[in-house]
Write a protein that holds these residues in place. Structure first.
Motif, PDB file in Angstrom:
ATOM      1  N   LEU A 881       0.806  -1.213   0.000  1.00  0.00           N
ATOM      2  CA  LEU A 881       0.000   0.000   0.000  1.00  0.00           C
ATOM      3  C   LEU A 881       0.844   1.270   0.000  1.00  0.00           C
ATOM      4  CD1 LEU A 881      -2.951  -1.025   2.327  1.00  0.00           C
ATOM      5  CD2 LEU A 881      -2.806  -1.091  -0.170  1.00  0.00           C
ATOM      6  N   PRO A 882       1.976   1.341   0.707  1.00  0.00           N
ATOM      7  CA  PRO A 882       2.817   2.543   0.558  1.00  0.00           C
ATOM      8  C   PRO A 882       3.329   2.728  -0.868  1.00  0.00           C
ATOM      9  CG  PRO A 882       3.372   1.405   2.573  1.00  0.00           C
ATOM     10  CD  PRO A 882       2.423   0.510   1.835  1.00  0.00           C
ATOM     11  N   LEU A 883       3.592   1.614  -1.561  1.00  0.00           N
ATOM     12  CA  LEU A 883       4.015   1.725  -2.953  1.00  0.00           C
ATOM     13  C   LEU A 883       2.889   2.269  -3.827  1.00  0.00           C
ATOM     14  CD1 LEU A 883       6.001  -1.602  -3.433  1.00  0.00           C
ATOM     15  CD2 LEU A 883       6.931   0.702  -3.252  1.00  0.00           C
ATOM     16  N   VAL A 884       1.655   1.828  -3.551  1.00  0.00           N
ATOM     17  CA  VAL A 884       0.510   2.346  -4.295  1.00  0.00           C
ATOM     18  C   VAL A 884       0.375   3.851  -4.078  1.00  0.00           C
ATOM     19  CG1 VAL A 884      -1.992   2.226  -4.552  1.00  0.00           C
ATOM     20  CG2 VAL A 884      -0.669   0.132  -4.221  1.00  0.00           C
ATOM     21  N   ASN A 885       0.587   4.263  -2.842  1.00  0.00           N
ATOM     22  CA  ASN A 885       0.524   5.692  -2.547  1.00  0.00           C
ATOM     23  C   ASN A 885       1.593   6.468  -3.314  1.00  0.00           C
ATOM     24  OD1 ASN A 885      -0.510   7.976  -0.794  1.00  0.00           O
ATOM     25  ND2 ASN A 885       1.651   7.951  -0.188  1.00  0.00           N
ATOM     26  N   SER A 886       2.754   5.841  -3.552  1.00  0.00           N
ATOM     27  CA  SER A 886       3.845   6.529  -4.245  1.00  0.00           C
ATOM     28  C   SER A 886       3.590   6.647  -5.748  1.00  0.00           C
ATOM     29  CB  SER A 886       5.168   5.786  -3.991  1.00  0.00           C
ATOM     30  OG  SER A 886       5.466   5.734  -2.607  1.00  0.00           O
ATOM     31  N   VAL A 887       3.089   5.587  -6.349  1.00  0.00           N
ATOM     32  CA  VAL A 887       2.936   5.583  -7.805  1.00  0.00           C
ATOM     33  C   VAL A 887       1.600   6.170  -8.238  1.00  0.00           C
ATOM     34  CG1 VAL A 887       4.437   3.578  -8.019  1.00  0.00           C
ATOM     35  CG2 VAL A 887       1.968   3.238  -7.904  1.00  0.00           C
ATOM     36  N   TRP A 888       0.667   6.374  -7.287  1.00  0.00           N
ATOM     37  CA  TRP A 888      -0.668   6.845  -7.665  1.00  0.00           C
ATOM     38  C   TRP A 888      -0.648   8.144  -8.465  1.00  0.00           C
ATOM     39  CZ3 TRP A 888      -5.603   5.638  -8.159  1.00  0.00           C
ATOM     40  CH2 TRP A 888      -6.541   6.666  -8.231  1.00  0.00           C
ATOM     41  N   PRO A 889       0.062   9.185  -8.036  1.00  0.00           N
ATOM     42  CA  PRO A 889      -0.027  10.460  -8.772  1.00  0.00           C
ATOM     43  C   PRO A 889       0.427  10.353 -10.224  1.00  0.00           C
ATOM     44  CG  PRO A 889       0.948  10.781  -6.598  1.00  0.00           C
ATOM     45  CD  PRO A 889       0.891   9.320  -6.828  1.00  0.00           C
ATOM     46  N   VAL A 890       1.520   9.609 -10.472  1.00  0.00           N
ATOM     47  CA  VAL A 890       2.026   9.533 -11.845  1.00  0.00           C
ATOM     48  C   VAL A 890       1.186   8.615 -12.702  1.00  0.00           C
ATOM     49  CG1 VAL A 890       4.394  10.173 -11.305  1.00  0.00           C
ATOM     50  CG2 VAL A 890       3.690   7.808 -11.038  1.00  0.00           C
ATOM     51  N   VAL A 891       0.588   7.596 -12.105  1.00  0.00           N
ATOM     52  CA  VAL A 891      -0.241   6.687 -12.887  1.00  0.00           C
ATOM     53  C   VAL A 891      -1.551   7.357 -13.279  1.00  0.00           C
ATOM     54  CG1 VAL A 891      -1.479   4.493 -12.867  1.00  0.00           C
ATOM     55  CG2 VAL A 891       0.805   4.627 -11.880  1.00  0.00           C
ATOM     56  N   ILE A 892      -2.191   8.063 -12.334  1.00  0.00           N
ATOM     57  CA  ILE A 892      -3.470   8.692 -12.646  1.00  0.00           C
ATOM     58  C   ILE A 892      -3.296   9.821 -13.650  1.00  0.00           C
ATOM     59  CG2 ILE A 892      -3.373  10.392 -10.802  1.00  0.00           C
ATOM     60  CD1 ILE A 892      -6.460   8.356 -11.909  1.00  0.00           C
ATOM     61  N   SER A 893      -2.104  10.429 -13.635  1.00  0.00           N
ATOM     62  CA  SER A 893      -1.872  11.514 -14.590  1.00  0.00           C
ATOM     63  C   SER A 893      -1.702  11.011 -16.015  1.00  0.00           C
ATOM     64  CB  SER A 893      -0.634  12.320 -14.176  1.00  0.00           C
ATOM     65  OG  SER A 893       0.531  11.499 -14.241  1.00  0.00           O
ATOM     66  N   ARG A 894      -1.375   9.737 -16.192  1.00  0.00           N
ATOM     67  CA  ARG A 894      -1.197   9.201 -17.538  1.00  0.00           C
ATOM     68  C   ARG A 894      -2.518   9.051 -18.290  1.00  0.00           C
ATOM     69  NH1 ARG A 894       2.349  10.974 -19.612  1.00  0.00           N
ATOM     70  NH2 ARG A 894       2.518  12.263 -17.760  1.00  0.00           N
ATOM     71  N   LEU A 895      -3.647   9.202 -17.583  1.00  0.00           N
ATOM     72  CA  LEU A 895      -4.921   9.182 -18.286  1.00  0.00           C
ATOM     73  C   LEU A 895      -5.024  10.338 -19.264  1.00  0.00           C
ATOM     74  CD1 LEU A 895      -7.427   8.263 -15.437  1.00  0.00           C
ATOM     75  CD2 LEU A 895      -6.689   6.803 -17.315  1.00  0.00           C
ATOM     76  N   HIS A 896      -4.317  11.412 -18.989  1.00  0.00           N
ATOM     77  CA  HIS A 896      -4.352  12.590 -19.855  1.00  0.00           C
ATOM     78  C   HIS A 896      -3.171  12.609 -20.823  1.00  0.00           C
ATOM     79  CE1 HIS A 896      -7.485  14.153 -17.187  1.00  0.00           C
ATOM     80  NE2 HIS A 896      -6.724  13.773 -16.179  1.00  0.00           N
ATOM     81  N   ASP A 897      -2.582  11.441 -21.082  1.00  0.00           N
ATOM     82  CA  ASP A 897      -1.432  11.356 -21.976  1.00  0.00           C
ATOM     83  C   ASP A 897      -1.858  11.697 -23.405  1.00  0.00           C
ATOM     84  OD1 ASP A 897       1.530   9.957 -21.699  1.00  0.00           O
ATOM     85  OD2 ASP A 897       0.723   9.889 -23.727  1.00  0.00           O
TER      86      ASP A 897
END
Length: 1125
Positions: A881-897
């Motif tokens: 879960l800490p890893l999910v918290n770390s990668v969440w911002p960059v992953v969700i931003s890729r929706l607007h790629d």
């Protein structure tokens, strides 16, 4: 003397002949001819033919010259008349031939034979100096030649052809000469093959029955000239095979009949005893030129002319037909044997042709003479053999420059046959051996230089795959050819291989291989490659010949065996150096490295398990070729691994690499540490991980650390970073398959976050729940009453001196409480992770720094990596879960790629995180939903609808899939009801969806009918995807977005407002998407039913009936206001 009475059978046969001959004679002697005479004459002639043929088949002994003379009476009258049809003439000629063959036989009279000879000659070719008066059909000409052959044979048996003592009165020889001329014209005039065969048969009969050599000498020049013309180009290419074979047989008979040593032995003795005259006249003629008196000068001139003719005829040795080659071989052997002295000038070309036509595979009868037999009789032929072999060897490189593959194969085959013959005759020559090695090398160089590289490079079978059982590579079982790899050069390549494997003894081949290695060290380019390949092929041939003998005897102590091992060791050392110095430079010739791979594979097959120590030096270089840019090298590398693995005792290539993974990993790590990284290195590491699976991952700590260091130092190089992440992606793929990610709980599975409907336990369950609540309240009340203290008797706090002691007391009290609590319940220890789990954790943590890379393919591969690794890391929530918290911002931003395929990968990655993390993402999705995620889904839907509308060619529901009109207001307080809940308005069917500036999602009715096209806003993505329909990028993005929405409602907790908005987005998909409908139904089945009802997807129910109440009927499409509680 009393006359012998005829037998009854002969008398009966004569009466039957008489019954036909009498009316036939009347018709033939009648002066006037009518149209009906031809038909009747033909009928009678056919009757005579049938009678005569039937008697021949029953009893031919009663047939004699008297019966033949009787039947022959009407034939001269018939043959003199030109009014009869051709079929009558043909029947008469066929009857004449039958009479000669079975009636007169050898008793034909000289006068009759001369008359018949002239008649048949005039019939076939007309009178001398005159054109043929009548065009004859093919069948008539064939029957005429058959009759002429029977007549010539009968004349020979009766000695009629031999002239009498009074030559001037003899007219048979000129007639025979005219007949021979007609035969030769039929042979070379391009007439049908059947006529040519009959003319050849007749010509052979002339030379067989004529005993006077002076007469045959007169016929010889024209006969040889005509036969050589048909047997030489260009006529030989147009002539049928059977005609060529028959012509060679006739030529053999003609030359032997005239120029055999036994026929001209007198001239040979005269030439040896006296000095030959210098005159060039060929012969002396007498008696009007009909006879030729052979002399030594005539023999010399004739032999020279025959040599010229034979030089053209012997070109048939390159003919494709085996029958023609066999007939030509018999001609050469026959002339070398029977005309050995008379045609001594032709000896060299005859020996050369016989060597080229020698076929060891053909079973030769012991009664047939071979060239080896003639060498035993005539030792001087051995010099011709050596000379021919020398010429072939020295001319081989020149022939290899030709564009005709057939000529190349013939030259190679000639050298091979000549070498075999020289070896069988014990003709050892150091000069020839040295020339042969140089010629082989120069020939291969010429072939390689003249061959064009294949434009079509088939890369099939080079994918690295693992078998389910053995885990072996899928590849070819044998090496593809390195040199002469074109399909048209297959036969030439086979001839070269046969020549190398069958040339000389093993000792000679070893010496040649040693000489080739000297060229390998001193030359470069094509010369080096050709020498290298020849050395290897020669050594393979040496070991193949000694393999059977080694199974019986141990010859390792002999000098010859030690020499072979030394040469091969030198060849192997050179190959190992080539493999070790491999680079991705385009200047390196792939053929040199491919031969080195073949040498390595061959060494492993010889040494078997003893080859394992050599793997330390060659296994990693071999593996690097799997990443070569050359498809030929990749195929060779796969084949080499397939050969080395079983040779060294491994069941599969996977087992080979796993067992030797330690020093392969060390080699890769050394290159990474020195930043000597090439695409081949990363591909080798990928191959190793893919072949070995999760078993190799615990050994990759240093390698992954080196990759991380390289990423830190060279993060600005997109292609390099992508290659490194391809390795990490393979690490993740294989690590996700590991069944031992957690040591303490190897079978631990991820928490199932899927939402399920609440289970109904009935009244009993409700009572149990109420009882538990009551008991819990009572326990809380008692505990509170027990802990209420009285009024304080002392001061509220301790003195300053007692502060430390009080702190100690509190800590000890806390420890005691902890001990008591631990005594009551044992705390579950944290699960210990394996090195593989830690490795995957580091890789996932690293992805967040490169998801903003400018390379779209890298971003997509990293998102795929997140999708793969999330389910594997989910069991340990404390680490995941800490890893999910770390990668969440960059992953969700890729929706607007900007790249649609990256946005699709982001949807899949987020869906995987939803499945693995569950409610941990609830607040994050809620925040993002109100911060722009809702608008992203609305935009994706509108662009997909427009793309499908333009691609489908029509609008409306079928094109857009949007059929409901919904207004959802959530942002402003003015749309909130008195209860504080947002208002949801669901009217109409046809709608268009828009996102307003204030953050509300507005789905408005279109003014058109239900089949009208909605007016949707489109972005640049839809403009690029216009015309592709559901295959457009916008449609695929929306499809991935629907999958993400389905994952959100399936695994993540969502509030009512967010649920209603999701349902409004996908309400057109709910009827046909079962998985989405079930996921939404788990959270709020009533809302799903209502959406289906509004779309007309569920049947309307009749209103309930209750006394005293009236229920309004349900009407589809009526606007409803739902106010939340």
């Amino acid at each position: 003397m009393a006359a012998v009475e005829p037998s009854p059978l002969r008398t009966e046969f004569f009466q039957r002949l008489k019954a036909v001959c009498v009316p036939l004679s009347r018709l033939a002697m009648r002066p006037e001819d009518t149209s009906s005479d031809g038909k009747e004459t033909l009928r009678l002639l056919e009757t005579l033919l049938d009678l005569w043929a039937a008697q021949v088949s029953q009893d031919a002994s009663i047939l004699d010259e008297k019966l033949a003379n009787y039947v022959f009476i009407p034939l001269p009258y018939l043959l003199r008349k030109q009014q009869y049809p051709v079929r009558v003439i043909e029947a008469a000629i066929r009857l004449l031939g039958t009479l000669v063959q079975h009636g007169w036989k050898s008793r034909v009279s000289p006068g009759l034979s001369q008359q018949l000879l002239l008649f048949l000659s005039f019939t076939l070719g007309g009178a001398p100096g005159q054109a043929q008066r009548r065009e004859l059909p093919e069948d008539t000409i064939v029957e005429s030649y058959r009759a002429l052959t029977a007549l010539v044979t009968a004349m020979g048996a009766s000695s009629t052809v031999l002239p009498p003592s009074s030559v001037a009165e003899d007219k048979t020889i000129p007639a025979m000469g005219h007949s021979v001329t007609i035969m030769l014209d039929a042979i070379s005039a391009g007439v049908p093959p059947l006529i040519q065969l009959e003319a050849l048969q007749c010509l052979q009969a002339v030379f067989e029955v004529t005993q006077d050599n002076s007469i045959l000498a007169r016929f010889l020049p024209g006969t040889v000239s005509s036969l050589s013309k048909i047997l030489s180009p260009p006529l030989q290419q147009k002539t049928q095979r059977r005609v060529l074979v028959r012509s060679l047989e006739v030529l053999n008979k003609v030359l032997v009949s005239v120029l055999a040593d036994i026929k001209v032995r007198g001239i040979l003795k005269q030439r040896e005893a006296t000095q030959e005259p210098q005159e060039t006249t060929g012969a002396t003629t007498t008696d009007k030129g009909f006879r030729v008196k052979p002399t030594p000068s005539w023999l010399k001139a004739t032999a020279a002319q025959v040599k010229i003719a034979l030089s053209s005829v012997l070109k048939l040795r390159s003919h494709e037909s085996e029958e023609v080659q066999s007939a030509l071989d018999r001609l050469c052997i026959s002339l070398l044997d029977e005309c050995h002295s008379s045609l001594a000038e032709c000896q060299s070309i005859l020996v050369e042709s016989s060597m080229m036509l020698e076929d060891e595979e053909e079973t030769r009868s012991h009664l047939q003479t071979s060239l080896q037999d003639l060498v035993g009789v005539y030792p001087e032929l051995s010099d011709s053999i050596k000379s021919a072999l020398y010429n072939w060897i020295t001319g081989l490189p020149r022939v290899m420059q030709s564009n005709d593959e057939r000529i190349k194969r013939l030259a190679i085959r000639s050298v091979l046959r000549g070498s075999r013959m020289a070896a069988s005759l014990r003709m050892d020559s150091a000069t020839l051996d040295e020339l042969l090695g140089d010629a082989l090398r120069d020939s291969v160089v010429a072939l390689v230089r003249n061959s064009r590289p294949s434009k079509v490079q088939d890369d099939a079978g080079v994918e690295l795959t693992t078998s389910g059982a053995s885990g072996s590579l899928v590849g070819m079982g044998a090496f593809s050819p390195v040199l002469l790899d074109l399909e048209g050069q297959r036969a030439t390549r086979g001839e070269i291989a046969t020549l190398i494997s069958n040339i000389g003894s093993p000792t000679q081949q070893t010496k040649m291989a040693t000489a080739m290695l000297a060229y390998v060290r001193d030359f470069e380019g094509v010369d080096q490659i050709a020498s290298y390949w020849l050395a290897f092929e020669l050594l393979k041939s040496v070991y193949a010949q000694s393999l059977d003998l080694d199974d019986l005897l141990d010859l390792s102590s002999f000098e010859e065996s030690r020499s072979q091992e030394q040469v091969f060791q030198e060849l192997y050392d050179f190959s190992a150096s080539i493999l070790s110095s491999h680079s991705d430079s385009a200047n390196t010739d792939w053929r040199l490295e491919a031969i080195a791979l073949e040498v390595t594979a061959f060494a492993s097959t010889r040494l078997k398990s003893d080859y394992r120590p050599e793997l330390i030096d060659v296994l990693y270089p071999i593996a690097t070729f799997l990443g070569s840019q050359s498809p030929q090298l990749r195929r060779h590398a796969i084949t080499t691994l397939n050969i080395v693995a079983p040779s060294c005792g491994y069941d599969s290539v996977s087992e080979l690499i796993i067992d030797n993974a330690d020093y392969m990993v060390n080699s890769v790590s050394l290159r990474l540490n020195t930043f000597d990284i090439s695409p081949a290195s990363t591909k080798v590491l990928t191959m190793m991980i893919r072949l070995t699976g999760p078993k190799l991952l615990p050994f990759l700590d240093d390698v992954v650390a080196a990759i991380f260091a390289a990423l830190d130092n060279y993060h600005g190089y997109p292609v390099f970073v992508e290659n490194l992440f391809s390795v990490l992606s393979e690490v993740v793929t294989q690590g996700a398959r590991s069944d031992m990610l957690l040591l303490e709980d190897a079978n631990s599975q991820a928490v199932d976050h899927k939402k399920r409907r609440p289970e109904s336990r009935g009244v009993t369950g409700i009572l149990d729940t109420l009882k538990r609540r009551t008991e819990r309240a009572e326990r809380a009340t008692k505990k509170t009453e027990r802990n209420i203290p009285g009024h304080p008797k002392e001061s509220w706090g301790p003195g300053k001196s007692q502060a430390k002691s009080l702190l100690d007391i509190l800590e000890s009290a806390g420890d005691e409480a902890a001990e008591d609590e631990s005594a009551s319940a044992v705390e579950k220890p944290k699960q210990a992770s394996t090195p593989t789990y830690s490795l995957l954790t580091r890789v996932l943590s690293l992805t967040q720094h490169y998801l903003t890379s400018p390379t779209p393919t890298l971003r997509k591969s990293l998102l795929d990596l997140v999708s793969v690794v999330s389910p594997a890391l989910a069991p340990d929530e404390n680490a995941f879960l800490p890893l999910v918290n770390s990668v969440w911002p960059v992953v969700i931003s890729r929706l607007h790629d900007s790249e649609p395929f990256v946005a699709i990968a982001a949807c899949k990655a987020l869906a995987a995180l939803c499945s693995a993390a569950g409610d941990f993402l609830a607040s994050r999705f809620k925040t993002e939903w109100s911060s722009g995620l809702r608008e992203w889904f609305a935009s994706a839907r509108s662009e997909a609808a427009k793309a499908r509308s333009s691609g489908g060619g029509g609008g409306g529901r079928a094109a857009t899939g949007i059929t409901t009109k919904t207004v959802i207001r959530m942002s402003t307080p003015s749309h909130v009801s008195a209860r504080g809940s947002p208002e949801i308005i669901i009217p109409g069917r046809s709608a268009a969806i828009d996102a307003t500036d204030d953050g509300q999602l507005m789905i408005q009715s279109s003014p058109a009918a239900t089949n009208s096209t909605p007016s949707l806003s489109a972005s640049s993505t839809s403009s690029r995807s216009r015309g592709l329909g559901r295959f457009a990028q916008a449609s695929q993005v929306w499809e991935a977005g629907v999958g993400l929405l389905s994952a959100i409602v399936t695994y993540v907790r969502v509030d009512d407002d967010m649920f209603d908005e999701i349902l409004a987005l996908v309400d057109d998909l709910v009827p046909r998407n079962r998985a989405l409908r079930e996921a939404l139904g788990v959270l709020n089945s009533d809302a799903v039913w209502l959406a289906l009802y509004e779309r007309g997807s569920v049947e309307s129910k009749s209103p309930p009936v209750l006394e005293g109440f009236a229920f309004a009927p349900m009407v589809a499409g009526r606007s409803l206001v739902v106010v939340g509680s």
